[in-house]
Motif scaffolding. Structure first.
Motif, PDB file in Angstrom:
ATOM      1  N   ASN A 175      12.009 -39.655  21.924  1.00  0.00           N
ATOM      2  CA  ASN A 175      11.683 -38.273  21.586  1.00  0.00           C
ATOM      3  C   ASN A 175      12.104 -37.343  22.722  1.00  0.00           C
ATOM      4  O   ASN A 175      12.997 -37.685  23.504  1.00  0.00           O
ATOM      5  CB  ASN A 175      10.191 -38.149  21.263  1.00  0.00           C
ATOM      6  CG  ASN A 175       9.881 -38.648  19.866  1.00  0.00           C
ATOM      7  OD1 ASN A 175      10.338 -38.077  18.884  1.00  0.00           O
ATOM      8  ND2 ASN A 175       9.116 -39.729  19.762  1.00  0.00           N
ATOM      9  N   CYS A 176      11.484 -36.199  22.836  1.00  0.00           N
ATOM     10  CA  CYS A 176      11.872 -35.187  23.821  1.00  0.00           C
ATOM     11  C   CYS A 176      10.700 -34.774  24.709  1.00  0.00           C
ATOM     12  O   CYS A 176      10.597 -33.621  25.137  1.00  0.00           O
ATOM     13  CB  CYS A 176      12.425 -33.958  23.103  1.00  0.00           C
ATOM     14  SG  CYS A 176      13.850 -34.295  22.064  1.00  0.00           S
TER      15      CYS A 176
ATOM     16  N   GLN B  14       8.767 -42.738  16.504  1.00  0.00           N
ATOM     17  CA  GLN B  14      10.027 -42.840  17.231  1.00  0.00           C
ATOM     18  C   GLN B  14      11.079 -41.891  16.667  1.00  0.00           C
ATOM     19  O   GLN B  14      11.152 -41.656  15.465  1.00  0.00           O
ATOM     20  CB  GLN B  14      10.602 -44.267  17.159  1.00  0.00           C
ATOM     21  CG  GLN B  14       9.735 -45.315  17.789  1.00  0.00           C
ATOM     22  CD  GLN B  14       9.021 -46.157  16.743  1.00  0.00           C
ATOM     23  OE1 GLN B  14       8.508 -45.637  15.771  1.00  0.00           O
ATOM     24  NE2 GLN B  14       8.963 -47.453  16.963  1.00  0.00           N
ATOM     25  N   ASN B  15      11.918 -41.392  17.590  1.00  0.00           N
ATOM     26  CA  ASN B  15      13.118 -40.614  17.245  1.00  0.00           C
ATOM     27  C   ASN B  15      12.850 -39.446  16.298  1.00  0.00           C
ATOM     28  O   ASN B  15      13.542 -39.262  15.304  1.00  0.00           O
ATOM     29  CB  ASN B  15      14.179 -41.555  16.656  1.00  0.00           C
ATOM     30  CG  ASN B  15      14.539 -42.667  17.617  1.00  0.00           C
ATOM     31  OD1 ASN B  15      14.887 -42.411  18.763  1.00  0.00           O
ATOM     32  ND2 ASN B  15      14.413 -43.899  17.164  1.00  0.00           N
ATOM     33  N   ASN B  16      11.843 -38.642  16.633  1.00  0.00           N
ATOM     34  CA  ASN B  16      11.488 -37.478  15.814  1.00  0.00           C
ATOM     35  C   ASN B  16      11.644 -36.145  16.547  1.00  0.00           C
ATOM     36  O   ASN B  16      11.136 -35.132  16.085  1.00  0.00           O
ATOM     37  CB  ASN B  16      10.049 -37.610  15.315  1.00  0.00           C
ATOM     38  CG  ASN B  16       9.931 -38.577  14.167  1.00  0.00           C
ATOM     39  OD1 ASN B  16      10.513 -38.357  13.118  1.00  0.00           O
ATOM     40  ND2 ASN B  16       9.206 -39.659  14.370  1.00  0.00           N
ATOM     41  N   ARG B  17      12.283 -36.162  17.698  1.00  0.00           N
ATOM     42  CA  ARG B  17      12.483 -34.948  18.502  1.00  0.00           C
ATOM     43  C   ARG B  17      11.162 -34.268  18.878  1.00  0.00           C
ATOM     44  O   ARG B  17      11.092 -33.040  18.985  1.00  0.00           O
ATOM     45  CB  ARG B  17      13.409 -33.968  17.798  1.00  0.00           C
ATOM     46  CG  ARG B  17      14.795 -34.512  17.612  1.00  0.00           C
ATOM     47  CD  ARG B  17      15.725 -33.475  17.042  1.00  0.00           C
ATOM     48  NE  ARG B  17      17.055 -34.057  16.894  1.00  0.00           N
ATOM     49  CZ  ARG B  17      17.856 -33.805  15.895  1.00  0.00           C
ATOM     50  NH1 ARG B  17      17.487 -32.971  14.945  1.00  0.00           N
ATOM     51  NH2 ARG B  17      19.040 -34.369  15.831  1.00  0.00           N
ATOM     52  N   ILE B  18      10.121 -35.050  19.022  1.00  0.00           N
ATOM     53  CA  ILE B  18       8.803 -34.523  19.408  1.00  0.00           C
ATOM     54  C   ILE B  18       8.865 -34.066  20.854  1.00  0.00           C
ATOM     55  O   ILE B  18       9.327 -34.802  21.727  1.00  0.00           O
ATOM     56  CB  ILE B  18       7.718 -35.597  19.227  1.00  0.00           C
ATOM     57  CG1 ILE B  18       7.591 -35.959  17.747  1.00  0.00           C
ATOM     58  CG2 ILE B  18       6.384 -35.135  19.803  1.00  0.00           C
ATOM     59  CD1 ILE B  18       6.745 -37.175  17.471  1.00  0.00           C
TER      60      ILE B  18
ATOM     61  N   GLN C 128      12.810 -40.920  26.764  1.00  0.00           N
ATOM     62  CA  GLN C 128      12.544 -39.534  26.371  1.00  0.00           C
ATOM     63  C   GLN C 128      13.726 -38.679  26.814  1.00  0.00           C
ATOM     64  O   GLN C 128      14.318 -38.897  27.870  1.00  0.00           O
ATOM     65  CB  GLN C 128      11.253 -39.028  27.008  1.00  0.00           C
ATOM     66  CG  GLN C 128      10.019 -39.783  26.564  1.00  0.00           C
ATOM     67  CD  GLN C 128       9.830 -39.752  25.057  1.00  0.00           C
ATOM     68  OE1 GLN C 128       9.832 -38.699  24.438  1.00  0.00           O
ATOM     69  NE2 GLN C 128       9.663 -40.925  24.458  1.00  0.00           N
TER      70      GLN C 128
END
Length: 103
Positions: free
Chosen positions: A30-31, A6-10, A52
């Protein structure tokens, strides 16, 4: 097994080939524009990918090959707040018991 990302800008799922026993995957916040790269995750039972935030602000979509790979085991799918336009491709998820598409 569980994987928390979660929340890792993936912005792309890749290199999951060795996770053949993965049962729960958490990708919240993420993204991602596309859920893909799950071809080896054939034991996946829960997929959580709400909220996302891709740079393009496009709706979340699934790669067809990933849907086929997870179709016989996935029972929980949370893809809330992703601007889903057409949920029809998710019809292949024959064991799905919980689906969250809320926007």
């Amino acid at each position: 097994s569980h994987l928390y990302l979660q929340n890792n800008r993936i912005n792309r799922l890749e290199n999951l080939e060795s996770l053949t026993a993965l049962q729960k995957l958490y990708l919240d916040g993420n993204c991602l524009e596309e859920i893909g790269g799950l071809e080896a995750c054939t034991q996946l039972q829960e997929l959580h990918a709400p909220d996302q935030r891709p740079p393009s602000n496009s709706p979340l979509v699934f790669s067809p090959s990933s849907l086929v790979a997870i179709q016989s085991h996935l029972v929980v799918l949370n893809i809330a707040d992703n601007r889903i336009i057409d949920p029809a491709p998710l019809a292949v998820l024959t064991r799905l018991q919980v689906l969250n598409l809320e926007n």
